[in-house]
Design an enzyme around this catalytic site. Structure first.
Site, PDB file in Angstrom:
ATOM      1  N   ASP A 223      -3.202  27.540  -5.754  1.00  0.00           N
ATOM      2  CA  ASP A 223      -4.192  26.406  -5.789  1.00  0.00           C
ATOM      3  C   ASP A 223      -5.550  26.985  -6.716  1.00  0.00           C
ATOM      4  OD1 ASP A 223      -5.441  24.128  -5.435  1.00  0.00           O
ATOM      5  OD2 ASP A 223      -6.203  24.532  -3.354  1.00  0.00           O
TER       6      ASP A 223
ATOM      7  N   ASP B  97      -6.271  16.469  -6.009  1.00  0.00           N
ATOM      8  CA  ASP B  97      -6.852  15.836  -5.125  1.00  0.00           C
ATOM      9  C   ASP B  97      -7.241  14.311  -5.314  1.00  0.00           C
ATOM     10  OD1 ASP B  97      -7.113  18.156  -3.985  1.00  0.00           O
ATOM     11  OD2 ASP B  97      -9.077  18.741  -4.243  1.00  0.00           O
TER      12      ASP B  97
ATOM     13  N   GLU C 212      -7.488  26.642 -11.907  1.00  0.00           N
ATOM     14  CA  GLU C 212      -7.988  26.075 -13.510  1.00  0.00           C
ATOM     15  C   GLU C 212      -8.791  27.126 -14.082  1.00  0.00           C
ATOM     16  OE1 GLU C 212      -8.489  24.679 -10.460  1.00  0.00           O
ATOM     17  OE2 GLU C 212      -6.746  23.212 -10.745  1.00  0.00           O
TER      18      GLU C 212
HETATM   19  C1  GLC Z   1      -8.090  22.175  -3.025  1.00  0.00           C
HETATM   20  C2  GLC Z   1      -6.669  21.471  -3.364  1.00  0.00           C
HETATM   21  C3  GLC Z   1      -6.239  20.874  -1.689  1.00  0.00           C
HETATM   22  C4  GLC Z   1      -6.418  21.888  -0.587  1.00  0.00           C
HETATM   23  C5  GLC Z   1      -7.936  22.436  -0.615  1.00  0.00           C
HETATM   24  C6  GLC Z   1      -8.076  23.271   0.469  1.00  0.00           C
HETATM   25  O1  GLC Z   1      -8.830  20.950  -2.973  1.00  0.00           O
HETATM   26  O2  GLC Z   1      -6.427  20.759  -4.216  1.00  0.00           O
HETATM   27  O3  GLC Z   1      -4.922  20.605  -1.776  1.00  0.00           O
HETATM   28  O4  GLC Z   1      -6.189  21.159   0.571  1.00  0.00           O
HETATM   29  O5  GLC Z   1      -8.320  22.839  -1.896  1.00  0.00           O
HETATM   30  O6  GLC Z   1      -7.334  24.541   0.112  1.00  0.00           O
END
Ligand code: GLC
Length: 817
Positions: free
Chosen positions: A415, A499, A418
């Protein structure tokens, strides 16, 4: 308006032919055209006269050379490969392409042009940089191609806009666009896919701009007749795909960028997630509830709170004191564990945190242009960021996954890659993005700048995870999920779209979004079912689960603090509908898993727009709320409140209603009933759908296989079911079971042939049920030439049915009208 500042190559002065390339030197610069394959050409234009060297992390594969035919006259150079020809105009350097029958496409409206560009001309204004770094980052290349009026443009990755990309401008620069209530336009997102497919009657072709640098595509936005490519980096480099169908373009693209990894079977099952199941006890309660309520489940995702203060590759000692036992207990219930990993490493040099200490000592972190390690803020506070362009850093990072894999974790969720970084603690007043400086150096020898490598960060992080996984578990397929990526990321990871919001619009948007991803080679994709931001509600949840059943990657996930979103969270009625949706997913698994094999072999997307299967039905190509799931199923989701029926366009084929089993009368469109819980699903005539029994998880063996045949009165149909052990690598060496089926339809009867099982994998013993859908009850059914007493006619869904033990041999079922 021509840009007066642009420099152009001028006439070709000399040219040289190599076996698979043409080098044409202009007054200024070099055009190099490589024959990549009989249906793919690569074009490079380098103002400097020298193509840049291939990078170690180049997103393309090197394919075996193909011979390039070249002939020249005074005006032009003519280039040939089997399925594509090109004409380079010697006076000005413009190119035009055609398939050998003469149908022209991708014609340059003007020669390539270049000039110095400033930061202000890009959308990179939010960087801390005030100017682009000196060198290639400051040289912008422009190329405009003619847009044919009858041509439509598809692809361009995960952007949530329309499927048809005409009239828009697109930026290729990965960003964390997460923001509640953010109104999404068509522009850049977490992933960058600088590729489009152009589709016109009887021809599809594609173009992939092979530039990880900041680039834009203006698809007829500024000038309705021009598709303009722009890239930083001092060089223009693109692949031209000859099609001639959308499926052929996707095949060509994924020959160059790599086929999607084959996921383990469990990854196609249902995944449950939320930010966060924050303790061992909570995780077990969730798994247990699934079992008690008899809802299938294959994976639970652990979001950031399993870590010790968000330090990657650690476990919180209070909440997850015994990770190995936590994971083993999940496994005992048939549930896999997936853990999130963020790239930001907490800059903690006082508590014995080895990842930060070793990483700094061994110089794995990105540095400021002046040499200091770059830091910025993410979940754990001030953090350092690995340079995934470095071979030894990818290896080091991959090795860190032992902290998770040794505990038995089954999948890695990458995650924030980017990467998402801010300039102070999350949520502190005045918080702003703090991107890595564009001049920061990356790579084994610091050979590239952030301006060049930025878009690849997510892909290379996913690659490091997948390669670490493969080293540590050499007998198992890695499973990695990533948020950011570039073309080619499918070789290492599945993707989710980040998200989204718990609203109808984002359910609707997921359809063109995922379909566009599939056209770009990323076939294992999904969105957060139920929506991430905000509170979901009963009707939206039920509808989203209906659609999610058909997402290649099916995960329910939501933000911290939102209302519960587990299947039982909306009361017994919605729970029952959700259970049914997930069960349908499990019934479909033999079909979906075969599709995953096909994707791995030839890039074929699991979920795709109608244009993929019906390239000649141009009037259906802009439809984005009906999608194909493989070649056999079409879904027509409901994505608005209160809607209980909808218009469904019927592409030219015979169609059956999947729920009733009935053949639909020949027509162009129909109104389909869609009460809550009943997504309209259609089966294409000639299809042979392979359905399994419902299992609590894929860990349980498939004990029943149902072959549902839907004869096409005008044509035969066939299908090959592909199975394997679901998790290992034997499939690469013949460890597959392939079963070929054919349905030949007579005037009112049919013959179904089941070929003997081929390949080295032997599925567990099971019953086989064959069901053939017919308009009328037949007089008899014969199995292998014998009248069989045990066949029956199911009047409810109009199918002749017979069940027998599957011995893997050849069988022939004749239905006598
Ligand atoms: C980011 C991710 C999401 C995750 C959050 C906390 O917003 O896109 O899926 O739950 O981080 O880790």
């Amino acid at each position: 308006m021509p840009d007066p500042l642009l420099a152009h190559p001028g006439p070709v002065q000399t040219w040289e032919r190599q076996p698979s390339s043409l080098l044409a030197r202009h007054e200024q610069g070099l055009t190099q055209i490589d024959a990549v394959a009989p249906d793919i050409l690569r074009v490079r234009f380098c103002p400097s006269g020298e193509p840049r060297p291939r990078r170690g992390w180049d997103p393309t594969l090197e394919l075996p050379a193909t011979e390039l035919g070249v002939s020249g006259d005074d005006d032009a150079l003519h280039l040939f490969v089997d399925r594509l020809v090109a004409r380079l105009d010697c006076a000005n350097g413009t190119l035009a392409f055609a398939i050998p029958d003469g149908n022209e496409f991708a014609e340059d409206l003007a020669p390539p042009g270049w000039r110095a560009v400033t930061l202000g001309e890009t959308a990179l204004g939010q960087t801390p940089d005030t100017e682009l770094p000196p060198g290639p980052a400051r040289i912008g290349l422009f190329l405009s191609k003619r847009m044919s009026p009858d041509e439509r443009y598809f692809g361009l990755g995960q952007r949530p806009g329309r499927l048809d990309r005409r009239h828009r401008r697109f930026t290729n620069w990965t960003v964390d666009i997460s923001s509640p209530g953010h109104c999404r336009g068509d522009d850049n997102m977490y992933q960058a896919h600088p590729v489009f497919l152009a589709v016109r009657p009887r021809l599809a072709w594609g173009l992939f701009l092979n530039s990880p640098w900041y680039s834009t595509f203006d698809v007829g936005a500024s000038d309705p007749n021009a598709l303009t490519l722009f890239t930083l980096g001092g060089e223009l480099d693109y692949y031209l795909f000859a099609g001639p169908t959308p499926a052929a373009v996707v095949d060509q693209l994924t020959r160059v960028t790599g086929r999607p990894a084959l996921p383990p079977l469990w990854a196609l099952g249902y995944h449950q997630s939320r930010w966060s199941y924050a303790s061992d006890a909570e995780v077990h309660a969730i798994a247990q509830t699934f079992r008690e309520r008899d809802i299938p489940l294959d994976a639970i995702h652990l979001d950031i709170d399993y870590m010790d203060g968000y330090r990657v590759f650690t476990w919180d000692p209070q909440r997850f004191p015994a990770p190995t036992e936590t994971v083993a207990a999940l496994h005992a219930r048939g549930v896999r564990a997936v853990t999130i990993v963020d790239p930001g490493v907490k800059k903690d040099l006082t508590s014995g945190y080895r990842v930060a200490e070793d990483g700094l000592r061994e110089m794995h972190f990105i540095r400021e242009p002046q040499g200091e390690p770059f830091s910025g803020w993410v979940w754990p506070g001030e953090s350092l960021f690995p340079d995934f362009c470095r071979t030894d850093t990818r290896r080091w990072w991959g090795d860190q996954h032992a902290a998770l894999l040794d505990a038995g974790v089954d999948g890695i969720w990458c995650d924030m890659n980017e990467p998402a970084i801010v300039d102070r603690a999350f949520g502190a007043p005045g918080e702003q993005a703090r991107p890595i400086p564009l001049a920061a150096r990356h790579g084994d020898a610091g050979e590239a700048q952030q301006a060049e490598t930025h878009n690849l960060y997510g892909t290379l992080m996913a690659r490091a995870a997948a390669e670490g996984f493969a080293r540590q578990r050499p007998d198992r397929r890695p499973w990695v999920l990533t948020r950011s990526g570039f073309l080619g990321v499918q070789r290492w990871a599945a993707s989710w779209m980040g998200d989204n919001r718990s609203c109808w619009e984002d359910l609707e948007t997921s359809l063109p979004q995922l379909a566009s991803m599939g056209l770009c080679g990323s076939v294992h994709v999904g969105v957060d079912i139920g929506g991430f931001y905000g509170d979901c509600f009963a009707e939206l949840f039920a509808r989203w689960m209906e659609v999610g059943t058909f997402y290649p990657f099916m995960r329910n996930h939501t933000q911290c603090g939102s209302r519960p979103q587990e299947p039982w969270a909306f009361g017994p009625q919605i729970e029952a509908l959700t259970r049914a949706a997930i069960r349908l997913r499990y019934r479909l698994l033999p079909y979906l898993y075969t599709l995953a094999h096909l994707a791995h072999h030839r890039g074929e997307p699991l979920l795709r727009p109608l244009l993929y299967d019906f390239p000649d039905a141009a009037d259906l190509h802009q439809i984005e709320d009906q999608l194909m799931v493989g070649p056999q199923l079409m879904i027509a989701p409901i994505y608005r409140p209160g809607v209980r029926r909808r218009l469904v366009e019927l592409p030219p084929a015979t169609w059956y209603d999947f729920r009733t089993g009935m053949r639909i009368a020949e027509q162009d469109a129909m109104i389909a009933a869609a009460p809550l819980g009943a997504l309209p699903v259609f089966v294409r005539g000639g299809a042979i759908l392979t359905l399994g029994n419902v299992r609590r998880s894929t860990i349980e063996p498939l004990t029943e296989l149902t072959i549902e045949a839907y004869p096409d009165p005008d044509a035969a149909g066939e299908w090959t079911l592909i199975e394997d052990d679901g998790e290992g690598l034997d499939y690469r060496n013949g460890g597959l079971a392939e079963r070929h089926f054919e349905i030949a339809s007579l005037r009112s009867g049919a013959t179904l042939t089941i070929a003997a099982r081929a390949g080295g994998y032997r599925p567990p013993p099971r019953r086989l049920t064959v069901r053939v859908h017919l308009p009328d009850e037949p007089a008899d059914l014969r199995l292998d030439g014998h009248a069989h007493i045990a066949w029956r006619w199911s009047a409810t869904d109009q199918a002749a049915e017979i069940t027998f033990d599957d011995d893997g041999d050849t069988h022939r079922i004749e239905i006598i009208p």
